[in-house]
Design an enzyme around this catalytic site. Structure first.
Site, PDB file in Angstrom:
ATOM      1  N   ASN A   1    -121.891  53.225  97.886  1.00 18.15           N
ATOM      2  CA  ASN A   1    -122.589  52.139  97.216  1.00 18.15           C
ATOM      3  C   ASN A   1    -121.855  51.882  95.910  1.00 18.15           C
ATOM      4  O   ASN A   1    -121.987  52.643  94.954  1.00 18.15           O
ATOM      5  CB  ASN A   1    -124.059  52.514  96.955  1.00 18.15           C
ATOM      6  CG  ASN A   1    -124.823  51.408  96.248  1.00 18.15           C
ATOM      7  OD1 ASN A   1    -124.298  50.714  95.385  1.00 18.15           O
ATOM      8  ND2 ASN A   1    -126.097  51.241  96.593  1.00 18.15           N
TER       9      ASN A   1
ATOM     10  N   GLU B   1    -123.984  47.280  98.447  1.00 16.38           N
ATOM     11  CA  GLU B   1    -124.272  46.616  97.174  1.00 16.38           C
ATOM     12  C   GLU B   1    -123.006  46.018  96.558  1.00 16.38           C
ATOM     13  O   GLU B   1    -122.713  46.216  95.388  1.00 16.38           O
ATOM     14  CB  GLU B   1    -124.958  47.559  96.181  1.00 16.38           C
ATOM     15  CG  GLU B   1    -126.468  47.429  96.189  1.00 16.38           C
ATOM     16  CD  GLU B   1    -127.124  48.001  94.945  1.00 16.38           C
ATOM     17  OE1 GLU B   1    -127.721  47.192  94.190  1.00 16.38           O
ATOM     18  OE2 GLU B   1    -127.066  49.216  94.715  1.00 16.38           O
TER      19      GLU B   1
ATOM     20  N   ASP C   1    -126.344  53.597 102.121  1.00  9.28           N
ATOM     21  CA  ASP C   1    -127.387  53.936 101.166  1.00  9.28           C
ATOM     22  C   ASP C   1    -128.725  53.751 101.873  1.00  9.28           C
ATOM     23  O   ASP C   1    -129.172  52.630 102.084  1.00  9.28           O
ATOM     24  CB  ASP C   1    -127.279  53.030  99.934  1.00  9.28           C
ATOM     25  CG  ASP C   1    -128.350  53.294  98.907  1.00  9.28           C
ATOM     26  OD1 ASP C   1    -129.234  54.138  99.147  1.00  9.28           O
ATOM     27  OD2 ASP C   1    -128.330  52.631  97.846  1.00  9.28           O
TER      28      ASP C   1
ATOM     29  N   ASN D   1    -131.633  54.977 100.767  1.00  8.05           N
ATOM     30  CA  ASN D   1    -132.730  54.952  99.806  1.00  8.05           C
ATOM     31  C   ASN D   1    -133.883  55.863 100.213  1.00  8.05           C
ATOM     32  O   ASN D   1    -135.059  55.572  99.947  1.00  8.05           O
ATOM     33  CB  ASN D   1    -133.227  53.516  99.578  1.00  8.05           C
ATOM     34  CG  ASN D   1    -132.476  52.840  98.433  1.00  8.05           C
ATOM     35  OD1 ASN D   1    -132.297  53.420  97.369  1.00  8.05           O
ATOM     36  ND2 ASN D   1    -132.008  51.622  98.672  1.00  8.05           N
TER      37      ASN D   1
ATOM     38  N   ASP E   1    -127.551  58.856 100.122  1.00  9.42           N
ATOM     39  CA  ASP E   1    -126.429  58.237 100.842  1.00  9.42           C
ATOM     40  C   ASP E   1    -126.070  59.186 101.984  1.00  9.42           C
ATOM     41  O   ASP E   1    -125.668  60.328 101.761  1.00  9.42           O
ATOM     42  CB  ASP E   1    -125.251  58.030  99.910  1.00  9.42           C
ATOM     43  CG  ASP E   1    -125.627  57.158  98.722  1.00  9.42           C
ATOM     44  OD1 ASP E   1    -125.487  55.929  98.825  1.00  9.42           O
ATOM     45  OD2 ASP E   1    -126.079  57.717  97.695  1.00  9.42           O
TER      46      ASP E   1
ATOM     47  N   ASP F   1    -123.742  54.174  90.075  1.00  9.66           N
ATOM     48  CA  ASP F   1    -124.660  55.309  90.005  1.00  9.66           C
ATOM     49  C   ASP F   1    -124.639  56.154  91.271  1.00  9.66           C
ATOM     50  O   ASP F   1    -125.294  57.205  91.327  1.00  9.66           O
ATOM     51  CB  ASP F   1    -126.093  54.845  89.688  1.00  9.66           C
ATOM     52  CG  ASP F   1    -126.544  53.647  90.504  1.00  9.66           C
ATOM     53  OD1 ASP F   1    -125.722  53.059  91.232  1.00  9.66           O
ATOM     54  OD2 ASP F   1    -127.730  53.278  90.387  1.00  9.66           O
ATOM     55  N   HIS F   2    -123.868  55.739  92.271  1.00  8.59           N
ATOM     56  CA  HIS F   2    -123.701  56.492  93.511  1.00  8.59           C
ATOM     57  C   HIS F   2    -122.283  57.071  93.605  1.00  8.59           C
ATOM     58  O   HIS F   2    -121.329  56.495  93.058  1.00  8.59           O
ATOM     59  CB  HIS F   2    -123.896  55.593  94.727  1.00  8.59           C
ATOM     60  CG  HIS F   2    -125.267  55.037  94.883  1.00  8.59           C
ATOM     61  ND1 HIS F   2    -126.168  55.490  95.822  1.00  8.59           N
ATOM     62  CD2 HIS F   2    -125.906  54.038  94.218  1.00  8.59           C
ATOM     63  CE1 HIS F   2    -127.289  54.803  95.727  1.00  8.59           C
ATOM     64  NE2 HIS F   2    -127.154  53.906  94.767  1.00  8.59           N
TER      65      HIS F   2
END
Length: 261
Positions: free
Chosen positions: A7, A34, A148, A150, A219, A248-249
């Site tokens: 991501n 993303e 991802d 989530n 992930d 942030d991933h």
């Protein structure tokens, strides 16, 4: 074959990080989530300069998915979004067959908060993903679903389980929805190879979460049994998370042995 899933949290904002990752990790295939860019503005030329052909499916500001493969590897039978999605539906899935492996790259809805309409949409999206699997695939095929999700599958995948208990990303309903994919015939490849290791792939930008390693593993790389038999290792590459202004991933990588077929 080395497949990575990441991501990127805006491919244009993270383009230099992407170049670094492609050079250092050297994946044969990279699935991105993303990307946050319309198709006409996707940096296809930059991927080409790095030696990759890419298929993409994006929109402005939100969502967006892409699959890049080294030149010389075919990208066949591309599918975009779930069955029944309208043209203006959020762009969250792209799939392709590469070297005989069906790769489904997903960006599962976040859900925002338990009990909200976005949370119900997330659970419905998982249900539709399962219906797509049942309609088009079998567990005895070489298939990978990565991206991802989530959802942190278990408390082992959460630094502070008590703090996250009952919250979005860790709610029992989300874990049950993910569990239906396992019941269909998918296996969490990283957890199979590293059953007891605390590994995270996402850290909040706030409160020094990365420095403290207060993360979640959301992930995932889910594989069918034939692909699990070819899986040599799965791991999270934290190097790009340590760069300036990172996503942030962190990427998840899976190394596959050659098919014996």
């Amino acid at each position: 074959m080395r497949i990575a899933s990441w991501n990127v949290n805006s491919i244009r904002a993270r383009l230099e990080h992407l170049r670094t990752f492609l050079e250092t990790a050297s994946p044969d295939v990279l699935c991105m989530q993303e990307t946050k860019v319309e198709d006409e503005k996707f940096p296809e030329e930059a991927l080409g300069d790095a030696g990759y052909r890419v298929v993409f499916f994006g929109q402005k500001t939100y969502n967006g998915v892409a699959i890049a493969a080294r030149y010389g590897l075919g990208i066949e039978d591309v599918k975009k979004n779930l069955d029944g999605d309208e043209d203006d539906a959020p762009r969250r899935l792209i799939a392709a067959t590469i070297e005989g492996v069906r790769i489904i790259n997903v960006y599962v809805p976040n859900g925002q908060a338990v009990g909200t309409k976005p949370f119900a949409y997330k659970l419905a999206w998982f249900e539709r993903l399962g219906l797509d699997l049942a309609a088009h695939h079998r567990p005895d095929e070489p298939l990978l679903i990565c991206g991802d999700f989530n959802v942190a599958p278990t408390n082992l995948d959460v630094h502070e389980p008590k703090r996250w208990e009952g919250q979005v990303l860790c709610h029992p309903d989300e874990r049950a929805a993910l569990g239906k994919l396992f019941a269909w015939g998918l296996v969490d490849a990283l957890r199979d190879k590293h059953p007891d290791e605390k590994v995270y792939s996402w850290w909040d930008y706030r409160m020094g979460a990365y420095r403290k390693n207060h993360g979640l593993r959301i992930d995932l790389a889910l594989v069918t049994p034939p692909l699990l038999a070819r899986t040599k290792d799965v791991w999270v590459d934290r190097s790009v998370r340590e760069l300036e202004r990172p996503s942030d991933h962190a990427p998840v990588l899976i190394d596959l042995a050659e098919s014996q077929a």
